[in-house]
Design a protein around this motif. Structure first.
Motif, short mmCIF file in Angstrom:
data_model
loop_
_atom_site.label_atom_id
_atom_site.label_comp_id
_atom_site.label_asym_id
_atom_site.label_seq_id
_atom_site.Cartn_x
_atom_site.Cartn_y
_atom_site.Cartn_z
N ARG B 304 -15.87 -79.26 -12.30
CA ARG B 304 -16.09 -78.32 -11.48
C ARG B 304 -17.36 -78.64 -10.45
NH1 ARG B 304 -13.49 -73.19 -13.70
NH2 ARG B 304 -13.54 -73.54 -15.84
N PRO B 305 -17.14 -78.44 -9.19
CA PRO B 305 -18.39 -78.68 -8.54
C PRO B 305 -19.32 -77.76 -8.69
CG PRO B 305 -16.19 -77.97 -7.02
CD PRO B 305 -15.96 -78.21 -8.34
N ALA B 306 -20.56 -78.14 -8.74
CA ALA B 306 -21.69 -77.15 -9.21
C ALA B 306 -21.98 -76.22 -7.95
CB ALA B 306 -22.92 -78.02 -9.38
N VAL B 307 -22.17 -74.81 -8.35
CA VAL B 307 -22.54 -73.92 -7.34
C VAL B 307 -23.93 -73.58 -7.48
CG1 VAL B 307 -21.93 -71.46 -6.32
CG2 VAL B 307 -20.23 -72.85 -7.31
N LEU B 308 -24.04 -73.20 -8.81
CA LEU B 308 -25.61 -73.01 -9.00
C LEU B 308 -26.37 -73.80 -10.13
CD1 LEU B 308 -28.01 -70.64 -8.49
CD2 LEU B 308 -26.95 -69.51 -10.55
N GLU B 309 -27.26 -74.47 -9.57
CA GLU B 309 -28.10 -75.32 -10.66
C GLU B 309 -29.61 -74.98 -10.72
OE1 GLU B 309 -26.74 -79.73 -10.17
OE2 GLU B 309 -26.74 -78.62 -8.21
N LEU B 310 -30.09 -75.00 -12.13
CA LEU B 310 -31.47 -74.74 -12.52
C LEU B 310 -31.98 -75.79 -12.77
CD1 LEU B 310 -30.49 -71.70 -11.98
CD2 LEU B 310 -32.24 -71.13 -13.86
N GLU B 311 -33.26 -76.35 -12.39
CA GLU B 311 -33.78 -77.55 -13.04
C GLU B 311 -35.19 -77.49 -13.33
OE1 GLU B 311 -33.47 -80.35 -9.47
OE2 GLU B 311 -31.55 -80.75 -10.01
N GLY B 312 -35.27 -77.45 -14.94
CA GLY B 312 -36.67 -77.44 -15.40
C GLY B 312 -37.49 -76.03 -15.02
N ILE B 313 -37.04 -74.94 -15.09
CA ILE B 313 -37.64 -73.76 -14.55
C ILE B 313 -38.50 -73.23 -15.67
CG2 ILE B 313 -37.28 -71.41 -14.24
CD1 ILE B 313 -36.28 -72.83 -11.98
N ASP B 314 -39.80 -73.02 -15.12
CA ASP B 314 -41.03 -72.41 -16.00
C ASP B 314 -41.26 -71.20 -15.41
OD1 ASP B 314 -40.99 -74.57 -17.67
OD2 ASP B 314 -42.96 -75.42 -16.93
N ARG B 331 -26.39 -75.27 -15.23
CA ARG B 331 -25.50 -75.49 -14.27
C ARG B 331 -24.12 -74.68 -14.34
NH1 ARG B 331 -21.10 -78.46 -13.54
NH2 ARG B 331 -20.81 -80.08 -11.76
N VAL B 332 -23.87 -74.02 -13.13
CA VAL B 332 -22.95 -72.99 -13.06
C VAL B 332 -21.71 -73.73 -12.08
CG1 VAL B 332 -22.01 -70.81 -12.81
CG2 VAL B 332 -24.33 -70.88 -13.54
N LYS B 369 -25.33 -75.01 -4.43
CA LYS B 369 -24.60 -76.07 -3.77
C LYS B 369 -25.50 -77.25 -3.23
CE LYS B 369 -20.59 -73.31 -2.11
NZ LYS B 369 -20.00 -72.93 -1.34
N GLY B 370 -26.48 -77.41 -4.03
CA GLY B 370 -27.48 -78.57 -3.68
C GLY B 370 -28.46 -78.30 -2.86
N GLN B 371 -28.62 -77.17 -2.42
CA GLN B 371 -29.65 -76.72 -1.74
C GLN B 371 -30.63 -76.00 -2.19
OE1 GLN B 371 -27.76 -74.77 1.89
NE2 GLN B 371 -28.76 -76.19 2.99
N ASP B 372 -31.93 -76.31 -2.17
CA ASP B 372 -33.11 -75.73 -2.72
C ASP B 372 -33.34 -74.12 -2.11
OD1 ASP B 372 -35.32 -74.78 -4.02
OD2 ASP B 372 -36.22 -76.60 -3.84
N LEU B 373 -33.33 -73.21 -3.01
CA LEU B 373 -33.40 -71.89 -2.45
C LEU B 373 -34.59 -71.21 -2.46
CD1 LEU B 373 -30.86 -69.91 -4.74
CD2 LEU B 373 -30.77 -70.26 -2.25
N ALA B 374 -35.77 -72.15 -2.83
CA ALA B 374 -37.22 -71.59 -2.62
C ALA B 374 -37.48 -70.96 -1.37
CB ALA B 374 -38.19 -72.56 -3.04
N GLY B 375 -37.01 -71.29 -0.29
CA GLY B 375 -37.38 -70.74 0.87
C GLY B 375 -36.68 -69.48 1.46
N ASP B 376 -35.72 -69.05 0.64
CA ASP B 376 -34.84 -67.89 1.24
C ASP B 376 -35.33 -66.49 0.53
OD1 ASP B 376 -33.60 -70.12 2.17
OD2 ASP B 376 -31.66 -69.68 0.93
N VAL B 458 -19.03 -57.06 -1.76
CA VAL B 458 -18.53 -56.60 -0.28
C VAL B 458 -19.33 -57.75 0.57
CG1 VAL B 458 -20.25 -54.86 0.01
CG2 VAL B 458 -18.06 -54.98 1.23
N LEU B 459 -20.64 -58.20 -0.03
CA LEU B 459 -21.39 -59.32 0.79
C LEU B 459 -20.87 -60.62 0.37
CD1 LEU B 459 -24.78 -57.71 -0.58
CD2 LEU B 459 -23.76 -57.19 1.53
N GLN B 460 -19.82 -60.63 -0.28
CA GLN B 460 -19.01 -62.06 -0.39
C GLN B 460 -19.90 -62.91 -1.14
OE1 GLN B 460 -17.45 -62.56 3.45
NE2 GLN B 460 -15.81 -61.04 3.01
N PRO B 461 -20.33 -62.76 -2.13
CA PRO B 461 -21.26 -63.89 -2.76
C PRO B 461 -20.39 -64.92 -3.65
CG PRO B 461 -21.41 -61.90 -4.08
CD PRO B 461 -20.73 -61.58 -2.78
N GLU B 462 -20.72 -65.97 -3.86
CA GLU B 462 -19.90 -66.79 -4.41
C GLU B 462 -20.39 -66.86 -6.06
OE1 GLU B 462 -18.78 -70.73 -2.99
OE2 GLU B 462 -19.27 -69.77 -0.86
N VAL B 463 -21.57 -66.38 -6.27
CA VAL B 463 -21.97 -66.23 -7.44
C VAL B 463 -22.28 -64.85 -7.89
CG1 VAL B 463 -23.69 -67.05 -9.41
CG2 VAL B 463 -22.88 -68.47 -7.56
#
Lengths: 276, 575
Positions: B304-314, B331-332, B369-376, B458-463
């Protein structure tokens, strides 16, 4: 989670060993004394005393750092406000006018005003350590027991203790509620206009009040199921009789109060005047 | 009150009816029930059946705390209900409530245990001795000075139990003791209750709907409550064989379901109520035959295409403090239903708060979806990743259902017609459309939960991340909720469920991620995770009883047996 902010921590020091009642009396009389006097000498002595006591108590900076910053912020705000609304208060109190430099219009910096605000600042820093100490070194349960001992109904005494018991829980509820509100787009930060912000905060408070009411229902059912409030008296697992050091503390604060008041009113005014 | 002889009736209800003051209809109707001294009785029933009310009639909260009208007679320890004071009853009936946190009234373990003695005016020196003894009996003697937020849910519950045992009560009443515990702690609670029963001979009454977990240790009788009436009052073996539980909306033990699939016709004398006592001999062969017949299920993960990925979170709350999460990577995939499990404090909730942006990780990246969320910002993330809290009351801030669901859109400044359209669509999906003009206060707990999900959807999240979506719900509501979530995954929404519920994970999750002390210690199919004793132990989970059944029946590949069972079970539910 940072739930231990400004709550009692079990430690051992001269201050921790005093009973809650002795500390409450000390704190109350101390605050009133500091509020009454504008005598700089008295305030300086009290401040020095407070700092020594604070040192003896061994409380850790991180247990109160946040609250201290908060207080200092309001402290600064308060001083600014005093100057803005009443720039010549010192002049009218001390009856002399030594101008240092003008700012604009009626705003002139005078030695009298600086000295007056210095005294107010002193009051703050004299009371703050004692307030922090009272909260940080008083075991809520033992405090309830000693309130009961000095004649306050145990129902009221226990209500005080149980409120302190649930403060961390309510903090956690608040955090959860505000998180979910922010995710929905309810902004309570400074980016929002004040009126909107107030409305948004109310939106967060509603669920907090409702969950707290439910909490209270559970607690009171649990307490009644275990026989709370049926007898006119109860005993205390952590109760302690007043010891010699408690009487000593009360005697000490009485002496400080009398001494400070005498010094303050000796010359017929609350203000110590170095200008005249 | 007089002293009770052995075999004496402790609780006698005869033709008892009770109606709460605020209710239009009686909650309990024509209850006739007798409990003898030393019995161990399970009161079971779905949500809203009246089983909690029955418990309140035993400990006296009805009518002293919850007012209402009574008909017929209810005698507790020889005293007519309503005549004896709550205080008097409290020294005969000891209650352990559902919420381990709310009922912890002391500042420390010792004070909480002492609470009843304090109220009875017991002198301090005697109190200290009795508290120490009670703490020892539940294994809390080493934690007497601990404050509630230093304790796990299980430890808090044991403290409350000690606080009840400290004062010589005759009856111990447990109101949903398993509701807030992880599987391991729940198991220990049932074992502890059993030990106290054997050692003290006290009368034990347990109110629960998690049948399989309670039956981990034997009970004398099960009283089944349905719509305010007693639907059955029989031994567990008889009740299981009569097939009444499923009809009443109580989940039957999983191993029992497996026996049914294998076509076994079980009779009470086979002792089916406990897997330990079950006489399996004659059914070993049919089980093995069923196992061979049942098609092997392929657990090949489709890509399945990855929607949410966590990489080495501390993550640590404060610099220098011990980390809450360490090197967490996961990975979800799109449309996947992943369950995150682990004991309380393993970092599950913290993980979701990081994903939503409530906290910032100290190291690592979160990708959508491959984009870093840090700035959001939190608000920006919430349009892609929705988070539903465990307690719906923490989320609901409006009084009307429609307004609550519309809130997120209103705050985003959409125009009215667009809002109405989207809200109505969401309400239809969630099965709430008919109630769109209702006030929230008219909704049941399960419906409120659904409203909170709708207000996020209602906010139409994908996760969608859900914290314990089925907590506090009985089997029927659990099924409805999970089927609903399953339908959402069918529409492409990825779902992450944080849960203690082993059944949920087995029955619905595509994949399980196991957290322990802030690290991912296992990841794989639920069947593999729940049959690995090492993982089960480390994460406070519970092995599934189907696995135990396979072992007892001598199946050569017990893991495969569990997989085939789940495969069959999902097919049954899909049908």
């Amino acid at each position: 989670m940072k739930v231990r902010m400004l709550t009692y921590t079990r430690q051992d020091s001269y201050i921790h060993r005093l009973t809650g009642a002795a500390k409450l009396i000390f704190f109350a009389v101390w605050s009133v004394t500091a509020m009454i006097t504008y005598d700089t000498r008295s305030l300086l002595v009290m401040l020095l005393f407070a700092l020594v006591i604070f040192r003896l108590s061994k409380v850790r900076f991180r247990d109160y750092s946040f609250v201290l910053y908060l207080i200092l912020f309001f402290f600064a705000l308060n001083h600014l406000a005093i100057f803005l609304f009443s720039p010549l208060e010192g002049v009218s109190i001390y009856g002399t006018r030594h101008e240092l430099f003008p700012i604009a219009g009626r705003y002139v910096v005078t030695e009298e005003q600086l000295f007056y605000q210095f005294n107010i600042a002193l009051k703050y820093v004299t009371v703050i350590p004692m307030a922090l100490l009272f909260i940080l070194t008083t075991d809520p349960a033992e405090f309830a027991a000693s309130l009961n001992r000095v004649g306050i109904s145990y129902r009221i005494a226990y209500a005080v203790a149980i409120a302190m018991r649930y403060i961390p829980d309510i903090q956690r509820d608040y955090e959860n509620i505000s998180f979910s509100a922010q995710a929905r787009g309810i902004d309570i930060s400074r980016k929002e206009k004040l009126t909107r912000r107030v409305r948004n905060v109310i939106g967060i408070l509603m669920p907090l009040i409702l969950t707290s009411v439910q909490r209270i229902e559970t607690i009171s059912a649990a307490m009644e199921l275990r026989g709370f409030g049926q007898r006119s008296k109860r005993t205390w697992y952590n109760g302690r009789p007043l010891a010699a050091r408690d009487y000593a503390a009360v005697a000490l604060i009485a002496a400080i109060a009398v001494g400070s008041t005498w010094l303050t009113f000796r010359d017929g005014t609350r203000f110590y005047n170095p200008f005249g | 009150m007089k002293h009770l002889e052995n075999d004496e009736q402790v609780i006698v209800f005869s033709d008892f009816t009770f109606q709460y003051r605020a209710q239009a209809e009686p909650t309990l109707r024509n209850i006739s029930l007798t409990v003898r001294k030393g019995e161990k009785v399970l009161i079971a029933g779905p949500s809203g059946s009246g089983k909690s009310t029955l418990a309140h009639c035993i400990n006296g909260l009805v009518p002293h705390f919850y007012a209402g009208t009574m008909q017929g007679s209810a005698r507790i320890m020889g005293e007519e209900l309503g005549e004896a004071s709550l205080f008097k009853l409290s020294s005969r009936v000891g209650t352990v409530l559902q919420d381990p946190d709310g009922q912890f009234v002391g500042m420390t373990v010792a004070e909480d245990i002492a609470f009843k003695l304090e109220n009875d005016g017991v002198p301090q020196h005697e109190m200290k001795q009795r508290v120490a003894a009670a703490a020892r009996s539940v294994g809390m003697e080493g934690l007497l000075g601990a404050s509630p937020h230093e304790l796990s849910g299980g430890q808090k519950q044991r403290t409350t139990l000690a606080g009840v045992l400290v004062s010589e009560v005759d009856v111990l009443l447990f109101d949903e003791p398993l509701a807030n515990l992880d599987p391991q702690a729940g198991k220990q609670t049932i074992e502890l209750i059993d030990r106290i029963h054997r050692e003290t001979g006290k009368t034990i009454i347990i109110v629960e709907h998690r049948l399989e977990d309670v039956l981990h240790r034997s009970v004398d009788r099960i009283v089944l409550i349905e719509e305010g009436r007693i639907a059955a009052d029989a031994s567990p073996d008889e009740l299981l064989c009569a097939g009444l539980l499923k009809r009443a909306g109580i989940r039957e033990p999983l191993y029992w379901t497996a026996l049914q699939y294998a076509g076994c016709s079980v009779t009470p004398d086979m002792k089916p109520a406990s897997l330990r006592d079950l006489r399996i001999d004659e059914w070993a062969a049919p089980l093995a035959a069923w196992y061979k017949r049942e098609e092997p299920v392929s657990w090949e993960e489709e890509e399945r295409p990855a929607v949410l990925e966590l990489e080495g979170i501390d993550f640590a709350y404060e610099r220098g403090e011990s980390p809450v999460l360490q090197r967490v990577s996961l990975r979800v995939g799109r449309g996947e239903l992943v369950s995150v499990v682990g004991r309380n404090g393993a970092g599950k909730s913290t993980l979701s708060k990081l994903v939503c942006g409530f906290y910032k990780p100290t190291a690592g990246r979160i990708l959508y979806k491959g984009q870093d969320l840090a700035g959001d910002s939190i608000k920006e993330r919430s349009e892609r990743i929705g988070f539903v809290m465990q307690n719906p009351n923490h989320m609901i801030s409006k009084t009307m259902l429609y307004d609550e669901v519309a809130l997120g859109l209103v705050l985003r400044g959409l125009d009215e017609t667009a809002i109405r359209e989207r809200v109505h669509d969401t309400l239809r999906v969630c099965g709430l459309y008919e109630m769109r003009n209702w006030p929230i206060s008219a909704l049941s707990f399960g419906q409120k939960k659904r409203v909170t999900i709708a207000s996020i959807l209602v906010l139409q999240p994908e996760v969608l991340i859900l914290d314990e979506p089925t907590a506090g719900q009985d089997y029927r509501h659990y099924n409805e909720m999970m089927e609903f979530l399953l339908m959402l995954t069918g529409q492409g929404t990825s779902i992450v469920v944080i849960t203690h519920d082993m059944h949920l994970m087995l029955e619905y999750a595509d994949r399980a991620i196991v957290l322990s002390d802030g690290e991912v210690i296992a990841e794989g199919s639920p069947a593999d995770v729940l049959t690995d004793s090492r993982i089960v132990e480390a994460a406070s989970l519970k092995e599934t009883s189907v696995y135990e059944l396979a072992l007892r029946a001598g199946i050569e590949q017990p893991k495969e047996f569990v997989r085939r069972f789940i495969g069959r079970d999902r097919k049954e539910r899909g049908a």
